[in-house]
Design an enzyme around this catalytic site. Structure first.
Site, PDB file in Angstrom:
ATOM      1  N   TRP A   1      42.559  46.209  43.767  1.00  0.00           N
ATOM      2  CA  TRP A   1      43.504  45.221  43.227  1.00  0.00           C
ATOM      3  C   TRP A   1      43.392  43.953  44.072  1.00  0.00           C
ATOM      4  CZ3 TRP A   1      49.122  44.643  44.917  1.00  0.00           C
ATOM      5  CH2 TRP A   1      49.787  43.711  44.111  1.00  0.00           C
TER       6      TRP A   1
ATOM      7  N   LYS B   1      56.139  49.474  37.317  1.00  0.00           N
ATOM      8  CA  LYS B   1      55.517  49.928  36.066  1.00  0.00           C
ATOM      9  C   LYS B   1      56.251  51.123  35.478  1.00  0.00           C
ATOM     10  CE  LYS B   1      52.359  47.268  37.912  1.00  0.00           C
ATOM     11  NZ  LYS B   1      51.637  46.103  37.512  1.00  0.00           N
TER      12      LYS B   1
ATOM     13  N   ASP C   1      48.214  53.812  48.015  1.00  0.00           N
ATOM     14  CA  ASP C   1      49.008  52.896  47.191  1.00  0.00           C
ATOM     15  C   ASP C   1      49.168  53.548  45.824  1.00  0.00           C
ATOM     16  OD1 ASP C   1      50.256  50.819  45.946  1.00  0.00           O
ATOM     17  OD2 ASP C   1      48.540  49.450  45.956  1.00  0.00           O
TER      18      ASP C   1
HETATM   19  C1  LMR Z   1      48.140  43.570  37.914  1.00  0.00           C
HETATM   20  O1  LMR Z   1      47.244  44.052  38.607  1.00  0.00           O
HETATM   21  O2  LMR Z   1      47.928  42.919  36.887  1.00  0.00           O
HETATM   22  C2  LMR Z   1      49.572  43.816  38.307  1.00  0.00           C
HETATM   23  O3  LMR Z   1      49.640  44.656  39.392  1.00  0.00           O
HETATM   24  C3  LMR Z   1      50.340  42.562  38.467  1.00  0.00           C
HETATM   25  C4  LMR Z   1      50.022  41.788  39.692  1.00  0.00           C
HETATM   26  O4  LMR Z   1      50.959  41.421  40.408  1.00  0.00           O
HETATM   27  O5  LMR Z   1      48.851  41.514  39.959  1.00  0.00           O
END
Ligand code: LMR
Length: 396
Positions: free
Chosen positions: A130, A246, A211
């Site tokens: 992420w 979520k 996470d």
């Molecule tokens: C995403 O990956 O789209 C979500 O977790 C929102 C974010 O804050 O990035």
């Protein structure tokens, strides 16, 4: 002083929200930022959440300070959600727990905690991971290294490469793992693979940092916690960051949890004192409302059941959307196999197209997704799935 500042580009995912909102096309499709959407494209407030808010409004006695750890009841119940009620780490009082401003707050406080234990410690993150993991951990002073995770050619976890790379990690390094529903790939570790990662972590004396932001949206609340629970049984020290954005739909309430597992109850008391002091020095204490909602739901068997039913509907919709998208792409005559999307979990998958194809989808079809071709599966709906599939086939 401010005259010396250079501007920075906005976060790419957040920018997508603005671009999508500005698009006037009536056929626009939002497959960008990770929020759950229903068939109409709305992100509704869960009914269990609304019911809990009424209860809170009717019963709240005070808005006085709650302290750096947040609500004790929230911490207890969210810990049980993560580990199950009878997990040995709970029984042995090896946990330091705090309610945090979202999963991001948990990640950042964990990074600050690690930096106090071992300044500049190395943390291994998956490639890809992420995008916000990088600043959340790196800007706290941790050194980031990458382990290969997703193979774009086989469209699956590159497990051999992952293990081989982590085998070169040094004792005391941290390994960031996604508990379930890997963001951005949707490709998760199997149970056997979790067991092998646990064996490697133990053999190399690494510290796992899990996470888990999508518990309940992969295979189910219990199933999605498998790796986390197994890991916690095996290792002396571990960190968990979790999010209610979520699975409770509490995106804007900023509700998350940090859990630090120490070797024993005595060490856990010391870890707690450090953690609470770090929190005090950053934001003093977390906002109350989201956690009040979560604890009200989890503490009531009726609301708990209602929430699980709603979560089941969300998870089933994600699975159905995956199946529908794969079928529509096939029907649109794609020369490529997209079956892997059906096997992946949670909110995301990569389409596996290049950035200029992503841009064409945006500019010519008003279909929005991350530049990496990550799509939010929840953005697919009966009314747009064929349109999206045809557009994908067109740009291929
Ligand atoms: C995403 O990956 O789209 C979500 O977790 C929102 C974010 O804050 O990035």
């Amino acid at each position: 002083m401010f005259n010396q500042l250079q501007g920075v580009a906005p976060d790419a995912l957040l920018k997508l929200i603005v671009q999508y909102n500005q698009d006037q096309s009536t056929s626009k499709v939002d497959l960008g930022v990770g929020v759950y959407k229903d068939e109409k494209g709305n992100t509704p407030v869960m009914q269990a959440v609304t019911a809990a808010e009424h209860i809170i409004l009717d019963n709240q006695q005070t808005k006085s300070y709650i302290g750096p750890a947040g609500s004790a009841l929230y911490c207890e119940l969210s810990t049980q959600l993560l580990f199950g009620k009878n997990h040995p780490v709970i029984k042995d009082r090896r946990l330091s727990v705090a309610q945090t401003p979202g999963g991001c707050g948990a990640l950042r406080m964990a990074a600050e905690f690690i930096n106090i234990c071992s300044p500049g410690a190395t943390i291994w993150v998956s490639t890809p991971t992420w995008v916000n993991h990088i600043p959340l951990l790196g800007e706290a002073g941790l050194q980031l290294k990458e382990y290969p995770y997703y193979n774009y050619e086989t469209q699956s976890v590159d497990f051999a490469q992952m293990l081989q790379t982590l085998d070169s990690a040094s004792e005391g390094d941290l390994v960031l793992l996604h508990g379930c529903c890997h963001n951005p790939s949707g490709a998760d570790l199997s149970r056997e693979q979790w067991q092998q990662v646990i064996a490697l972590v133990l053999a190399k004396n690494l510290i796992p940092f899990i996470d888990i932001a999508y518990q309940g949206l992969g295979d189910g609340l219990e199933e999605d916690a498998y790796g986390l629970r197994m890991m916690a049984e095996a290792v002396p020290e571990m960190i968990v960051a979790s999010s209610c954005s979520k699975n409770f739909g509490l995106y804007r309430e900023r509700t998350g949890t940090i859990v630090i597992i120490s070797a024993n109850a005595e060490r856990a008391a010391i870890s707690s004192s450090q953690l609470f002091s770090i929190i005090r020095g950053h934001y003093s204490m977390p906002p109350a409302h989201g956690a009040a909602i979560v604890e009200t739901i989890l503490d009531s068997s009726a609301l708990h059941g209602q929430w699980i039913n709603e979560l089941d509907v969300m998870r089933a919709r994600l699975t159905d959307n995956r199946t529908a998208l794969v079928a529509s792409i096939k029907a649109a005559g794609a020369g490529r196999n997209f079956d892997f999307i059906s096997a992946e979990k949670g909110m995301f998958s990569f389409l596996g197209i290049n950035e200029s194809q992503v841009n064409r989808l945006r500019d010519e079809y008003s279909i929005y997704m991350a530049g990496s071709s990550r799509i939010n599966i929840a953005g697919i709906a009966t009314h747009n799935v064929d349109y999206v599939a045809r557009a994908i086939v067109e740009v291929l």
